[in-house]
Design a protein around this motif. Structure first.
Motif, mmCIF file in Angstrom:
data_model
loop_
_atom_site.group_PDB
_atom_site.id
_atom_site.type_symbol
_atom_site.label_atom_id
_atom_site.label_comp_id
_atom_site.label_asym_id
_atom_site.label_seq_id
_atom_site.Cartn_x
_atom_site.Cartn_y
_atom_site.Cartn_z
ATOM 1 N N MET A 41 -41.069 39.097 -21.744
ATOM 2 C CA MET A 41 -40.886 38.659 -20.346
ATOM 3 C C MET A 41 -41.809 39.431 -19.408
ATOM 4 O O MET A 41 -42.626 38.863 -18.699
ATOM 5 C CB MET A 41 -39.403 38.859 -19.999
ATOM 6 N N LYS A 42 -41.702 40.781 -19.463
ATOM 7 C CA LYS A 42 -42.493 41.633 -18.575
ATOM 8 C C LYS A 42 -44.001 41.482 -18.849
ATOM 9 O O LYS A 42 -44.822 41.852 -18.035
ATOM 10 C CB LYS A 42 -42.082 43.104 -18.751
ATOM 11 N N ASP A 43 -44.321 40.947 -20.047
ATOM 12 C CA ASP A 43 -45.736 40.841 -20.402
ATOM 13 C C ASP A 43 -46.390 39.604 -19.819
ATOM 14 O O ASP A 43 -47.596 39.444 -19.923
ATOM 15 C CB ASP A 43 -45.884 40.793 -21.929
ATOM 16 N N ARG B 79 -47.309 40.515 -14.577
ATOM 17 C CA ARG B 79 -48.093 41.726 -14.838
ATOM 18 C C ARG B 79 -49.303 41.829 -13.895
ATOM 19 O O ARG B 79 -49.648 42.908 -13.431
ATOM 20 C CB ARG B 79 -48.568 41.660 -16.290
ATOM 21 N N ASN B 80 -49.924 40.699 -13.626
ATOM 22 C CA ASN B 80 -51.228 40.737 -12.943
ATOM 23 C C ASN B 80 -51.187 40.302 -11.484
ATOM 24 O O ASN B 80 -52.204 39.905 -10.939
ATOM 25 C CB ASN B 80 -52.222 39.828 -13.687
ATOM 26 N N TYR B 81 -50.036 40.354 -10.854
ATOM 27 C CA TYR B 81 -49.945 39.786 -9.504
ATOM 28 C C TYR B 81 -51.011 40.340 -8.559
ATOM 29 O O TYR B 81 -51.638 39.586 -7.803
ATOM 30 C CB TYR B 81 -48.544 39.991 -8.905
ATOM 31 N N TYR C 45 -42.361 37.234 -5.199
ATOM 32 C CA TYR C 45 -41.360 36.486 -5.978
ATOM 33 C C TYR C 45 -41.519 34.980 -5.776
ATOM 34 O O TYR C 45 -41.345 34.193 -6.708
ATOM 35 C CB TYR C 45 -39.943 36.945 -5.607
ATOM 36 N N MET C 46 -41.835 34.576 -4.549
ATOM 37 C CA MET C 46 -42.028 33.142 -4.307
ATOM 38 C C MET C 46 -43.227 32.629 -5.095
ATOM 39 O O MET C 46 -43.203 31.515 -5.629
ATOM 40 C CB MET C 46 -42.198 32.868 -2.810
ATOM 41 N N CYS C 47 -44.253 33.447 -5.209
ATOM 42 C CA CYS C 47 -45.415 33.024 -5.987
ATOM 43 C C CYS C 47 -45.028 32.817 -7.447
ATOM 44 O O CYS C 47 -45.433 31.826 -8.075
ATOM 45 C CB CYS C 47 -46.532 34.067 -5.850
ATOM 46 N N ILE C 48 -44.216 33.722 -7.982
ATOM 47 C CA ILE C 48 -43.769 33.561 -9.375
ATOM 48 C C ILE C 48 -42.901 32.295 -9.500
ATOM 49 O O ILE C 48 -42.982 31.575 -10.497
ATOM 50 C CB ILE C 48 -43.040 34.829 -9.851
ATOM 51 N N ALA C 49 -42.106 32.024 -8.484
ATOM 52 C CA ALA C 49 -41.303 30.790 -8.486
ATOM 53 C C ALA C 49 -42.214 29.555 -8.544
ATOM 54 O O ALA C 49 -41.963 28.610 -9.310
ATOM 55 C CB ALA C 49 -40.412 30.732 -7.247
#
Ligand SMILES: [Zn+2]
Length: 367
Positions: A1-3, A8-10, A252-256
């Motif tokens: 998950m964390k990988d 990781r690269n935000y 977080y919104m970007c990951i969403a």
């Protein structure tokens, strides 16, 4: 998950040129991909409205942000999504094409207002189509004929996740298509995608994700496009602790957004049970920006204790181009069920004879 690369690269794909809450057309031209922005129309006050297309995949996604001019966090996340796709997204961009209007309301963005230059809320104009910005979005919708729509916003800092003490950092909605909130095919698709997002984000900000209220309103753009059969998702960026720049929420919104793109490109969302959408807790309005607790105020010949809930008024400082946050008293009384992004306990203080909006700043400063 964390990988996973998006987590990781935000910092590698974050657009560091745009920061903080004020974001206008001018900000867009600080970005590497600005050469790809094309004007497609004009606002009430004749500012250009820009458009950008990424990818040539058959699944078309129409995304717009800042229909409310002062809601910029999701726009910043969207700009980061574009850079992410440009760097890492070639496989996704064979499956999908992304049709982006980053700032639908450039006059509101410039003046830091929710409404457009005529004072109209564009998200209440979907039926009447009285404003050039609404007409343009409607025309783009019909000419692109998208398979999915993403409707990007910021929500106020008042929202909690249900009745918990956690603020709603992100909330999502699969808009309703009628008064009885029928589960149509398009609504169910949106719900399944939201479930994918919630699963991913809950690992990062557990307990801080909620469902936006789903009352049907035909004047809202999301409800309209959903009613026309296009799965539509409302994305809302909210408050996380004292981060009023909302740069953490942006991450977080970007990951969403990336998760939504990935689940659509892979069609993985279809594996979700849409009922899991309903187990996401609803938004409640249980937060103040500042909560002053146990203040002694005079009553008859003795005293009583009250709490004071304070909200911030946001405004644009036209000189510095920064957003200022001024505290305003919102509620006085027993506010035990409420939470503050910041809380100050006055149990040990003297009786306080007067707190007004005018002396509030000095008062808080001197605690
Ligand atoms: Zn909004």
């Amino acid at each position: 998950m964390k990988d996973e690369i998006e987590i990781r690269n935000y910092l590698k794909y974050k657009n560091h040129q745009v920061q903080d809450r004020y974001l206008t057309n001018e900000s867009l031209f600080k970005l590497d991909f600005s050469k790809n922005l094309k004007p497609i129309g004009k606002s009430v006050n004749k500012l250009p409205i820009y458009f950008l297309k990424l990818g040539n995949g058959p699944i078309k996604i129409l995304v717009w942000s800042q229909m409310h001019g002062n809601e910029t966090t999701s726009t910043r996340a969207l700009l980061d999504l574009i850079t992410f796709l440009n760097i890492y997204g070639s496989n996704y961009l064979k499956k999908i094409s992304l049709h982006v209007i980053p700032i639908l309301n450039p006059d509101g963005a410039l003046n830091y207002t929710r409404t457009n230059f005529n004072g109209i809320d564009l998200n209440r104009d979907a039926l009447v189509l009285s404003q050039p910005e609404s007409i343009l979005l409607n025309e783009m919708y019909h000419s692109i004929n998208p398979h999915f729509c993403f409707n990007l916003h910021d929500q106020r800092s008042i929202y909690s996740v249900s009745n918990s003490k956690k603020s709603s950092v992100l909330s999502f909605l699969s808009p309703s298509v009628d008064e009885i909130k029928s589960d149509t095919d398009s609504r169910i698709k949106s719900m399944k995608i939201i479930s994918s997002i919630e699963k991913k984000l809950n690992n990062l900000i557990e307990g801080h994700i909620s469902r936006f209220k789903d009352d049907y309103n035909a004047n809202c753009v999301g409800d309209t496009f959903q009613s026309l059969g296009t799965p539509t998702i409302l994305f809302e960026s909210g408050q996380y602790g004292l981060d009023y720049s909302r740069e953490n929420t942006r991450n977080y919104m970007c990951i969403a957004l990336i998760t939504a793109i990935k689940s659509i490109a892979s069609e993985n969302y279809d594996l979700n049970d849409y009922n899991s959408y309903y187990s996401i807790p609803p938004n409640e309005e249980l937060f103040f920006d500042i909560l002053l607790r146990n203040i002694k105020i005079p009553k008859n010949n003795t005293f009583e204790r009250v709490d004071i809930g304070v909200y911030f008024n946001e405004s644009l400082d036209k000189k510095t181009k920064k957003i200022t946050f001024s505290p305003v008293i919102s509620k006085i009384g027993n506010l035990k069920l409420m939470t503050g992004h910041k809380e100050i306990d006055f149990s040990n203080n003297h009786i306080i004879h007067e707190i007004t909006n005018e002396n509030l700043v000095e008062f808080i400063k001197n605690v």
